[in-house]
Design an enzyme around this catalytic site. Structure first.
Site, short mmCIF file in Angstrom:
data_model
loop_
_atom_site.label_atom_id
_atom_site.label_comp_id
_atom_site.label_asym_id
_atom_site.label_seq_id
_atom_site.Cartn_x
_atom_site.Cartn_y
_atom_site.Cartn_z
N ASN A 106 39.80 -9.98 6.42
CA ASN A 106 39.11 -11.08 6.31
C ASN A 106 38.66 -10.43 7.68
O ASN A 106 38.96 -11.99 8.43
CB ASN A 106 37.85 -11.53 6.09
CG ASN A 106 36.29 -10.99 6.21
OD1 ASN A 106 35.80 -10.98 7.47
ND2 ASN A 106 35.85 -11.78 5.65
N LYS A 142 36.25 -11.26 10.10
CA LYS A 142 35.84 -12.94 10.04
C LYS A 142 36.20 -13.98 10.49
O LYS A 142 34.98 -15.08 10.25
CB LYS A 142 34.40 -12.63 10.10
CG LYS A 142 33.16 -10.20 9.93
CD LYS A 142 31.95 -10.47 9.55
CE LYS A 142 31.72 -9.50 10.50
NZ LYS A 142 30.25 -9.52 9.76
N CYS A 143 36.85 -14.28 9.30
CA CYS A 143 37.91 -15.04 9.01
C CYS A 143 38.66 -15.83 9.98
O CYS A 143 40.25 -14.98 10.11
CB CYS A 143 38.48 -14.82 7.56
SG CYS A 143 38.98 -16.31 6.62
N GLY A 144 38.90 -16.95 10.11
CA GLY A 144 39.54 -17.38 11.16
C GLY A 144 41.16 -17.97 10.75
O GLY A 144 42.40 -17.74 10.95
N ARG A 175 42.58 -14.47 10.13
CA ARG A 175 42.90 -13.83 11.78
C ARG A 175 44.44 -14.72 11.83
O ARG A 175 45.16 -14.20 12.80
CB ARG A 175 41.78 -14.39 12.50
CG ARG A 175 40.69 -12.84 13.06
CD ARG A 175 39.97 -13.54 14.19
NE ARG A 175 39.26 -14.73 13.76
CZ ARG A 175 38.61 -15.14 13.62
NH1 ARG A 175 37.62 -14.44 12.51
NH2 ARG A 175 37.48 -16.32 13.94
#
Length: 136
Positions: A8, A10-12, A15
């Site tokens: 995802n 948007k997920c740190g 990432r």
């Protein structure tokens, strides 16, 4: 095999895990599971291979978990998987598959269990936390 990451963007944590995979010199297959959810068969295999229970793979934060009443123990594993199929955001992330195993990489340094730190080298997360210190 190239690692597979259920990601995802948007997920740190997701990432950071993807960055670690790339820094290790791998070419991961990136599956944005919110756009392309895994099939039921694949999801069941990911859960089984990770060694986690279905409940341990459920994400609570930022999902309809409470709204759906999933904290109630009445739900069977099959029913919980049905909910994850209907609402992919309920699948916790990132899940990474390598030839050394499958892990839910929360926190991202769980990846080190299926990818060698030597492969990655020094690594610092987006927030500045050092995961693998530079060798001196």
């Amino acid at each position: 095999m190239n690692p597979i990451i259920y990601h995802n963007p948007k997920c740190g944590t997701s990432r950071n895990t993807l960055a670690m995979l790339k820094q290790a010199g791998t070419e991961p297959v990136v599956i944005e599971y919110l756009k392309t959810p895994p099939s039921r068969e694949t999801l069941e295999k990911l859960i089984k291979d990770s060694g986690l229970s279905v409940r341990e793979v459920l994400r609570k934060k930022g999902t309809p978990f409470e709204e759906l009443g999933l904290d109630d123990e009445k739900w069977t594993d099959d029913q919980l998987i049905d909910f994850m199929q209907e609402h992919p955001i309920l699948m916790n992330r990132p899940i990474v598959v390598t030839d050394k195993g499958t892990r839910l990489c929360r926190p991202s340094d769980v990846l080190l269990g299926i990818l060698s730190a030597d492969q990655i080298g020094a690594f610092t997360k987006e927030d500045g936390e050092v995961v693998i210190p530079a060798k001196t």
